[in-house]
Scaffold this active site. Structure first.
Site: not given
Length: 358
Positions: A236, A307, A233
């Site tokens: 991150e 996920d 993201n």
């Protein structure tokens, strides 16, 4: 020169326009996605990463404990769900694909719970490696309504012993010839070392398998050197690249700068940078960056959405969809799971319905 699953060919580091165009989602794009979903049952993903169990203890608080100034929870419900890479695995299966998951668990009750949950989700536990020196990761959330009172974690984050790491490599070597793509799911619980990632990258390249990583922000970008696709993201990506956002004065260029920098540092052909309500920015080595919108109508819980994205993205890419189309697919899937509570998978039938009606 590199040939991609969707037929693209790349010979260099790519184009350098700093404008991110919006990707057009028309009837033809939706039709291609729906057509490819029907082929997912033929696809097999090799998933390597940290696994765990998400536990929920829920009830009502009506009084304060006489023993200490803490609330007393009167438990009325308990739930256990697959977490971390195990949630990625169940999403691959729920979307219609096949998965072979390699990971490490302890010799404990947590491992037994995990194996039982995997069986219920039609995910094989055959390739789990037992290490009695470490516990199976479990995260127990104590809640009243939507309020978390406390979270209890059972885990260690130290690196694997050399003999356990070798067992992972042995499993990968055995499974690699019979899969369509490889996904590394890094939750920084100790599975991945620099050495292990380097060896898996080399093995995947030698076998001609597309290698994707869902990274962890505590690592440095070069930790994942050589992967084909990296999916962080935005926050991150900032952490991985060590970019200070305020150093990029033109705010309209921040996403472009972060994505291209990450691409250069990792050597990845493709970067998919997720941005929550703003969708995804996609950087490819042979195409201009594009932006794919989000399709979330209601957002109750973003737990596990990443996920779902990596599972859908992997299936979409190896099915032959263009990367941007695979990201559209992944965003549809993510839009479904964020409307639910907790770590839950997206099912192919609800995904098909969502694409047809949106």
């Amino acid at each position: 020169m590199t040939k991609f699953h969707d037929g693209r060919v790349s010979e260099g580091t790519g184009l350098m326009s700093n404008v991110i165009q919006k990707f057009t989602i028309d009837t033809a794009v939706k039709s291609r996605i729906l057509e490819k979903i029907s082929t997912f049952s033929k696809l097999n993903i090799l998933l390597i990463g940290d696994v765990g169990v998400d536990e929920y203890v829920m009830g009502n608080v009506k009084r304060i404990s006489p023993e200490a100034p803490v609330p007393v929870l009167e438990v009325n419900e308990e739930d256990k769900r697959l977490g971390l890479a195990a949630n990625v695995a169940q999403n691959v299966v729920s979307l219609g694909g096949q998965v072979k998951m390699v990971s490490v668990v302890g010799d404990d009750d947590g491992a037994a719970i995990l194996r039982n949950l995997l069986q219920q989700s039609n995910v094989s536990a055959e390739y789990l490696i037992t290490d009695s020196s470490r516990p199976t990761t479990r995260k127990t959330r104590v809640m009243t309504g939507h309020h978390h009172l406390v979270r209890v974690d059972y885990e260690v984050k130290r690196n694997l012993k050399p003999e356990i790491e070798q067992k992972i490599l042995d499993q990968v070597k055995t499974l690699l010839p019979n899969v369509d793509a490889v996904v590394l799911e890094d939750y920084a619980k100790g599975i991945f070392s620099v050495s292990l990632v380097e060896k898996i990258v080399a093995m995947a390249k030698a076998a001609g398998k597309y290698l994707m990583v869902d990274p962890h922000q505590t690592k440095f970008a070069e930790f994942y050197k050589g992967v084909d696709l990296i999916k962080p993201n935005y926050n991150e990506a900032l952490a991985l690249t060590k970019i200070q956002e305020e150093d990029i004065e033109d705010t309209s260029e921040r996403v472009w700068k972060v994505g291209r920098t990450l691409q250069k540092m990792t050597g990845a052909r493709d970067v998919v940078l997720t941005q929550g309500k703003d969708g995804m920015a996609i950087f490819s080595s042979d195409a201009e960056p594009v932006q794919v919108p989000t399709f979330a109508k209601k957002v109750f819980d973003v737990t596990g959405a990443g996920d779902t994205v990596i599972a859908a993205l992997a299936l979409g890419v190896v099915s032959g969809l263009k990367l941007a189309e695979a990201c559209v697919l992944a965003n549809y899937a993510a839009g479904i799971v964020v409307a639910k509570v907790g770590c839950v998978p997206c099912y192919s039938n609800e995904l098909i319905q969502e694409i047809k009606t949106t």
